[in-house]
Design a protein around this motif. Structure first.
Motif, PDB file in Angstrom:
ATOM      1  N   ASN A 183      -2.064   5.963   1.373  1.00 48.66           N
ATOM      2  CA  ASN A 183      -1.581   6.051   2.747  1.00 48.66           C
ATOM      3  C   ASN A 183      -2.616   6.761   3.624  1.00 48.66           C
ATOM      4  O   ASN A 183      -2.262   7.496   4.539  1.00 48.66           O
ATOM      5  CB  ASN A 183      -0.218   6.732   2.815  1.00 48.66           C
ATOM      6  N   PHE A 184      -3.887   6.581   3.290  1.00 51.18           N
ATOM      7  CA  PHE A 184      -5.000   7.175   4.034  1.00 51.18           C
ATOM      8  C   PHE A 184      -4.906   8.703   4.090  1.00 51.18           C
ATOM      9  O   PHE A 184      -5.389   9.328   5.021  1.00 51.18           O
ATOM     10  CB  PHE A 184      -5.083   6.615   5.459  1.00 51.18           C
ATOM     11  N   GLY A 185      -4.246   9.306   3.103  1.00 52.02           N
ATOM     12  CA  GLY A 185      -4.125  10.761   3.075  1.00 52.02           C
ATOM     13  C   GLY A 185      -3.090  11.306   4.043  1.00 52.02           C
ATOM     14  O   GLY A 185      -3.119  12.478   4.398  1.00 52.02           O
ATOM     15  N   ARG A 186      -2.145  10.468   4.435  1.00 56.71           N
ATOM     16  CA  ARG A 186      -1.071  10.911   5.335  1.00 56.71           C
ATOM     17  C   ARG A 186       0.150  11.281   4.503  1.00 56.71           C
ATOM     18  O   ARG A 186       0.329  10.793   3.390  1.00 56.71           O
ATOM     19  CB  ARG A 186      -0.724   9.798   6.322  1.00 56.71           C
ATOM     20  N   PRO A 187       1.012  12.151   5.069  1.00 58.94           N
ATOM     21  CA  PRO A 187       2.225  12.528   4.326  1.00 58.94           C
ATOM     22  C   PRO A 187       3.106  11.298   4.081  1.00 58.94           C
ATOM     23  O   PRO A 187       3.084  10.358   4.853  1.00 58.94           O
ATOM     24  CB  PRO A 187       2.941  13.504   5.264  1.00 58.94           C
ATOM     25  N   GLY A 188       3.849  11.341   3.032  1.00 60.02           N
ATOM     26  CA  GLY A 188       4.776  10.257   2.722  1.00 60.02           C
ATOM     27  C   GLY A 188       4.102   9.103   2.009  1.00 60.02           C
ATOM     28  O   GLY A 188       2.963   8.747   2.303  1.00 60.02           O
ATOM     29  N   HIS A 189       4.839   8.558   1.066  1.00 62.29           N
ATOM     30  CA  HIS A 189       4.348   7.389   0.339  1.00 62.29           C
ATOM     31  C   HIS A 189       4.375   6.178   1.267  1.00 62.29           C
ATOM     32  O   HIS A 189       5.289   6.037   2.069  1.00 62.29           O
ATOM     33  CB  HIS A 189       5.233   7.117  -0.880  1.00 62.29           C
ATOM     34  N   PRO A 190       3.409   5.284   1.140  1.00 62.67           N
ATOM     35  CA  PRO A 190       3.468   4.063   1.949  1.00 62.67           C
ATOM     36  C   PRO A 190       4.666   3.207   1.531  1.00 62.67           C
ATOM     37  O   PRO A 190       5.074   3.213   0.364  1.00 62.67           O
ATOM     38  CB  PRO A 190       2.145   3.363   1.644  1.00 62.67           C
ATOM     39  N   ALA A 191       5.222   2.492   2.497  1.00 60.00           N
ATOM     40  CA  ALA A 191       6.436   1.697   2.257  1.00 60.00           C
ATOM     41  C   ALA A 191       6.259   0.687   1.128  1.00 60.00           C
ATOM     42  O   ALA A 191       7.195   0.446   0.357  1.00 60.00           O
ATOM     43  CB  ALA A 191       6.853   0.989   3.542  1.00 60.00           C
ATOM     44  N   TRP A 192       5.070   0.112   1.000  1.00 56.36           N
ATOM     45  CA  TRP A 192       4.880  -0.910  -0.028  1.00 56.36           C
ATOM     46  C   TRP A 192       5.119  -0.342  -1.425  1.00 56.36           C
ATOM     47  O   TRP A 192       5.504  -1.083  -2.326  1.00 56.36           O
ATOM     48  CB  TRP A 192       3.512  -1.588   0.093  1.00 56.36           C
ATOM     49  N   ALA A 209     -10.097  11.336  -3.331  1.00 53.32           N
ATOM     50  CA  ALA A 209      -9.935  12.771  -3.620  1.00 53.32           C
ATOM     51  C   ALA A 209      -9.581  13.536  -2.353  1.00 53.32           C
ATOM     52  O   ALA A 209      -8.712  14.418  -2.381  1.00 53.32           O
ATOM     53  CB  ALA A 209     -11.208  13.338  -4.251  1.00 53.32           C
ATOM     54  N   SER A 210     -10.219  13.204  -1.232  1.00 50.92           N
ATOM     55  CA  SER A 210      -9.880  13.909   0.017  1.00 50.92           C
ATOM     56  C   SER A 210      -8.485  13.525   0.488  1.00 50.92           C
ATOM     57  O   SER A 210      -7.763  14.350   1.040  1.00 50.92           O
ATOM     58  CB  SER A 210     -10.930  13.664   1.099  1.00 50.92           C
ATOM     59  N   TYR A 211      -8.080  12.274   0.256  1.00 44.76           N
ATOM     60  CA  TYR A 211      -6.712  11.874   0.619  1.00 44.76           C
ATOM     61  C   TYR A 211      -5.702  12.710  -0.168  1.00 44.76           C
ATOM     62  O   TYR A 211      -4.743  13.225   0.391  1.00 44.76           O
ATOM     63  CB  TYR A 211      -6.467  10.392   0.326  1.00 44.76           C
ATOM     64  N   GLU A 246       0.838  16.896  -0.361  1.00 48.22           N
ATOM     65  CA  GLU A 246       1.460  17.580  -1.489  1.00 48.22           C
ATOM     66  C   GLU A 246       1.982  16.607  -2.533  1.00 48.22           C
ATOM     67  O   GLU A 246       2.106  16.957  -3.695  1.00 48.22           O
ATOM     68  CB  GLU A 246       2.595  18.471  -0.981  1.00 48.22           C
ATOM     69  N   ARG A 247       2.293  15.407  -2.113  1.00 54.19           N
ATOM     70  CA  ARG A 247       2.825  14.397  -3.040  1.00 54.19           C
ATOM     71  C   ARG A 247       1.727  13.907  -3.970  1.00 54.19           C
ATOM     72  O   ARG A 247       0.546  13.958  -3.633  1.00 54.19           O
ATOM     73  CB  ARG A 247       3.407  13.215  -2.257  1.00 54.19           C
ATOM     74  N   GLU A 248       2.119  13.424  -5.137  1.00 52.13           N
ATOM     75  CA  GLU A 248       1.156  12.773  -6.022  1.00 52.13           C
ATOM     76  C   GLU A 248       1.028  11.319  -5.579  1.00 52.13           C
ATOM     77  O   GLU A 248       2.031  10.609  -5.453  1.00 52.13           O
ATOM     78  CB  GLU A 248       1.633  12.840  -7.480  1.00 52.13           C
ATOM     79  N   ILE A 249      -0.189  10.898  -5.334  1.00 51.12           N
ATOM     80  CA  ILE A 249      -0.427   9.523  -4.898  1.00 51.12           C
ATOM     81  C   ILE A 249      -0.009   8.571  -6.014  1.00 51.12           C
ATOM     82  O   ILE A 249      -0.392   8.739  -7.168  1.00 51.12           O
ATOM     83  CB  ILE A 249      -1.912   9.333  -4.513  1.00 51.12           C
ATOM     84  N   ARG A 250       0.808   7.601  -5.640  1.00 47.26           N
ATOM     85  CA  ARG A 250       1.290   6.622  -6.623  1.00 47.26           C
ATOM     86  C   ARG A 250       0.203   5.602  -6.942  1.00 47.26           C
ATOM     87  O   ARG A 250      -0.492   5.115  -6.060  1.00 47.26           O
ATOM     88  CB  ARG A 250       2.512   5.878  -6.078  1.00 47.26           C
ATOM     89  N   LEU A 251       0.104   5.275  -8.236  1.00 48.04           N
ATOM     90  CA  LEU A 251      -0.813   4.241  -8.708  1.00 48.04           C
ATOM     91  C   LEU A 251       0.002   3.162  -9.407  1.00 48.04           C
ATOM     92  O   LEU A 251       0.870   3.468 -10.231  1.00 48.04           O
ATOM     93  CB  LEU A 251      -1.822   4.812  -9.709  1.00 48.04           C
TER      94      LEU A 251
END
Length: 160
Positions: A84-93, A139-141, A146-151
């Motif tokens: 999500n480009f390092g923005r808060p919240g998981h992307p909707a997809w 890494a910067s994103y 605070e959330r863990e980026i989903r893969l």
């Protein structure tokens, strides 16, 4: 892309300003050009490999088309990174894939039926290390949220 160009794009894409503007500009531009060229051109794929993901909406159940950077893997799978480009919240997809893992991607002008799987544990750690080697700005994103980026790993479900 030449070495200087890659370094510049990585530096710019790591900034907060990019994170504010890019989500509003890049996907709309990608969707339009992809549609107008009948799936032959995906402008953001000049920087990173990309797909157009078509997944059912988590709440609506309607098809949702999302242009995404991806990391093609050996063996014919793809890794999608929900940065999500390092923005808060998981992307909707990502919510769409959690609820409806059966999806389709347009990859290099071909439509491919896939099934998405959220990566966890050691498998996620290995994929995250590979994603960082592939595109260090992830890494910067991650450092900005605070959330863990989903893969997600996408596996082809139709016969080749």
């Amino acid at each position: 892309m030449a070495g200087f160009g890659v370094k510049l794009v990585r530096k710019v894409s790591s900034t907060r300003a990019f994170a504010k503007v890019a989500p509003h500009v890049i996907p709309a531009f990608d969707r339009t050009v992809h549609r107008l060229t009948r799936g032959k051109v995906l402008p953001s794929a000049r920087m990173l490999p990309g797909v157009i993901l078509t997944a059912r909406g988590a709440r609506s159940g309607l098809p949702r088309r999302t242009p995404l950077a991806c990391m093609p893997e050996d063996g014919g799978t793809w890794l999608l990174i929900g940065s999500n480009f390092g923005r808060p919240g998981h992307p909707a997809w990502t919510a769409n894939l959690l609820k409806h893992p059966e999806a389709e991607i347009s990859w290099r002008g071909r439509d491919i039926v896939v099934r998405a799987r959220l990566l966890e544990g050691a498998e996620r750690e290995a994929a995250w290390a590979a994603a960082l080697a592939f595109w260090p700005p992830y890494a910067s994103y991650q450092s900005r949220v605070e959330r863990e980026i989903r893969l997600f790993r996408l596996h082809r479900t139709e016969e080749p």
